[in-house]
Design an enzyme around this catalytic site. Structure first.
Site, PDB file in Angstrom:
ATOM      1  N   VAL A  13    -103.205  -9.513 -68.375  1.00 33.23           N
ATOM      2  CA  VAL A  13    -102.717  -9.077 -67.064  1.00 33.23           C
ATOM      3  C   VAL A  13    -103.810  -9.273 -66.032  1.00 33.23           C
ATOM      4  CG1 VAL A  13    -101.784  -7.133 -65.726  1.00 33.23           C
ATOM      5  CG2 VAL A  13    -101.252  -7.328 -68.175  1.00 33.23           C
ATOM      6  N   TYR A 165     -99.292 -15.231 -46.394  1.00 38.70           N
ATOM      7  CA  TYR A 165     -98.851 -14.514 -47.600  1.00 38.70           C
ATOM      8  C   TYR A 165     -97.450 -14.966 -48.025  1.00 38.70           C
ATOM      9  CZ  TYR A 165     -97.827 -10.433 -50.580  1.00 38.70           C
ATOM     10  OH  TYR A 165     -97.486  -9.606 -51.618  1.00 38.70           O
TER      11      TYR A 165
HETATM   12  P1  NAD Z   1    -103.267  -3.944 -55.354  1.00 38.92           P
HETATM   13  O1  NAD Z   1    -104.114  -4.282 -54.190  1.00 38.92           O
HETATM   14  O2  NAD Z   1    -103.076  -2.517 -55.718  1.00 38.92           O
HETATM   15  O3  NAD Z   1    -103.780  -4.724 -56.656  1.00 38.92           O
HETATM   16  C1  NAD Z   1    -104.191  -6.056 -56.622  1.00 38.92           C
HETATM   17  C2  NAD Z   1    -105.313  -6.231 -57.624  1.00 38.92           C
HETATM   18  O4  NAD Z   1    -105.665  -7.621 -57.626  1.00 38.92           O
HETATM   19  C3  NAD Z   1    -106.587  -5.445 -57.265  1.00 38.92           C
HETATM   20  O5  NAD Z   1    -107.028  -4.704 -58.380  1.00 38.92           O
HETATM   21  C4  NAD Z   1    -107.589  -6.530 -56.908  1.00 38.92           C
HETATM   22  O6  NAD Z   1    -108.933  -6.214 -57.256  1.00 38.92           O
HETATM   23  C5  NAD Z   1    -107.075  -7.705 -57.729  1.00 38.92           C
HETATM   24  N1  NAD Z   1    -107.539  -8.992 -57.207  1.00 38.92           N
HETATM   25  C6  NAD Z   1    -107.593  -9.384 -55.916  1.00 38.92           C
HETATM   26  N2  NAD Z   1    -108.096 -10.612 -55.826  1.00 38.92           N
HETATM   27  C7  NAD Z   1    -108.369 -11.015 -57.096  1.00 38.92           C
HETATM   28  C8  NAD Z   1    -108.885 -12.201 -57.663  1.00 38.92           C
HETATM   29  N3  NAD Z   1    -109.285 -13.224 -56.888  1.00 38.92           N
HETATM   30  N4  NAD Z   1    -109.000 -12.288 -59.002  1.00 38.92           N
HETATM   31  C9  NAD Z   1    -108.636 -11.246 -59.803  1.00 38.92           C
HETATM   32  N5  NAD Z   1    -108.150 -10.085 -59.315  1.00 38.92           N
HETATM   33  C10 NAD Z   1    -107.994  -9.983 -57.978  1.00 38.92           C
HETATM   34  O7  NAD Z   1    -101.853  -4.613 -55.042  1.00 38.92           O
HETATM   35  P2  NAD Z   1    -100.462  -4.534 -55.830  1.00 38.92           P
HETATM   36  O8  NAD Z   1     -99.462  -3.934 -54.937  1.00 38.92           O
HETATM   37  O9  NAD Z   1    -100.628  -4.017 -57.192  1.00 38.92           O
HETATM   38  O10 NAD Z   1    -100.124  -6.088 -55.895  1.00 38.92           O
HETATM   39  C11 NAD Z   1     -99.949  -6.776 -57.122  1.00 38.92           C
HETATM   40  C12 NAD Z   1     -99.163  -8.032 -56.836  1.00 38.92           C
HETATM   41  O11 NAD Z   1     -97.862  -7.674 -56.353  1.00 38.92           O
HETATM   42  C13 NAD Z   1     -99.792  -8.913 -55.769  1.00 38.92           C
HETATM   43  O12 NAD Z   1     -99.646 -10.259 -56.130  1.00 38.92           O
HETATM   44  C14 NAD Z   1     -98.974  -8.592 -54.536  1.00 38.92           C
HETATM   45  O13 NAD Z   1     -98.977  -9.648 -53.629  1.00 38.92           O
HETATM   46  C15 NAD Z   1     -97.618  -8.363 -55.162  1.00 38.92           C
HETATM   47  N6  NAD Z   1     -96.702  -7.594 -54.335  1.00 38.92           N
HETATM   48  C16 NAD Z   1     -96.988  -6.318 -53.974  1.00 38.92           C
HETATM   49  C17 NAD Z   1     -96.078  -5.626 -53.192  1.00 38.92           C
HETATM   50  C18 NAD Z   1     -96.311  -4.221 -52.731  1.00 38.92           C
HETATM   51  O14 NAD Z   1     -95.588  -3.753 -51.856  1.00 38.92           O
HETATM   52  N7  NAD Z   1     -97.265  -3.501 -53.276  1.00 38.92           N
HETATM   53  C19 NAD Z   1     -94.886  -6.238 -52.788  1.00 38.92           C
HETATM   54  C20 NAD Z   1     -94.642  -7.534 -53.186  1.00 38.92           C
HETATM   55  C21 NAD Z   1     -95.548  -8.203 -53.980  1.00 38.92           C
END
Ligand code: NAD
Length: 255
Positions: A13, A165
């Site tokens: 993951v 994005y």
């Molecule tokens: P989050 O910010 O809580 O978690 C993202 C994680 O990715 C963080 O732990 C960060 O350290 C890690 N990360 C960032 N850049 C990285 C890199 N270069 N290499 C490895 N790890 C890296 O965000 P989240 O909400 O858990 O988002 C997870 C996924 O879901 C993302 O792809 C986000 O775009 C997508 N997403 C989130 C939402 C939302 O509303 N939260 C909605 C749609 C999609």
């Protein structure tokens, strides 16, 4: 023997140190998987393994789970993740969740090249690098697998301030569908999940006014929880979804 939808499998993951990636580690470990939690923040990945995953297992120790520092946008770092995976687990790589993601929001007219490129490098190219690396191992070792790429509903409909994005997330869907067509013959399924607005740190920068406006458009009237997305991820990782590949599944509360 641990029971569960993905018992005995290995789950890699990315973005495992927070939000949806962390919740995926919790649910997949609860369902019997051994987890490799990879994140740019190593300490957060360790925290996922030590606290959250152990709790999810009901275990008093961290079992087989491993934390790895990873930058998905960096080839050498991806290679290191692959090597760690192989060293520990040989050919049991059967679940890959691409959850690492970033935002660098701005009005398009003000968006810098750098912020465009950074978002593409992590969200789109990073997903590609991880997917290619693990699909290679799975196809060469004839290990069936399930790859789950986290896209976003804004990849489908767009969003103010998110040209970079939304482009990256639309790209993830197209890439998922193409990869599914190529990898089906190896028994590897590839699917995309399109979350709406989920209550994780990534949306903390959304201004209150925008958040209220968004909630008005969500029929279920609330933000989603990371665990709700993780339950869908676990379903796609498991044999319960054995005839689903190349799909892009919304999880938005109706948004
Ligand atoms: P989050 O910010 O809580 O978690 C993202 C994680 O990715 C963080 O732990 C960060 O350290 C890690 N990360 C960032 N850049 C990285 C890199 N270069 N290499 C490895 N790890 C890296 O965000 P989240 O909400 O858990 O988002 C997870 C996924 O879901 C993302 O792809 C986000 O775009 C997508 N997403 C989130 C939402 C939302 O509303 N939260 C909605 C749609 C999609």
């Amino acid at each position: 023997m641990v029971a569960g939808m993905v018992a005995g499998r290995l789950a890699v993951v990315t973005g495992a140190g927070s939000g949806i990636g962390r919740a995926a580690c919790q649910v997949l470990s609860r369902e019997g998987a051994t987890v490799i939690a990879a994140d740019k923040s190593y300490d957060s990945a360790v925290d996922t393994i030590k606290t959250h995953t152990a709790l999810a297992c009901g275990a008093s120790d961290i079992g087989d789970h491993t934390a790895v520092e990873l930058d998905v946008a960096d080839q050498a770092s991806v290679k290191n993740l692959v090597q760690t995976t192989l060293k520990h687990y040989k050919t049991r790589s059967t679940i890959v969740v691409n959850s690492a993601g970033i935002t660098r929001d701005n009005w398009m007219l003000k968006l810098s090249d750098e912020d465009f490129d950074n978002v593409m490098d992590v969200n789109l190219k990073g997903t590609f690098l991880i997917m290619r690396a693990f699909a290679k191992i799975m196809s060469e070792t004839q290990t069936p697998g399930s790859i789950i790429n986290i896209s976003s509903i804004v990849g489908k409909y767009g969003n103010l301030g998110q040209t970079n994005y939304s482009a990256s997330k639309a790209g993830v869907v197209g890439m998922t569908q193409s990869a599914a067509q190529e990898l089906g013959k190896f028994g590897i399924r590839v699917n995309a999940v399109l979350p709406g607005f989920i209550d994780t740190p990534i949306i903390k920068t959304v201004p209150d006014k925008v958040r209220e406006a968004i909630l008005k458009q969500v029929p279920l009237g609330r933000l989603g929880e990371a665990t709700e997305v993780a339950e869908l991820i676990a379903f796609l990782a498991s044999d319960k979804s054995s005839f689903i590949t190349g799909a892009a599944i919304d999880i938005t509360g109706g948004y």
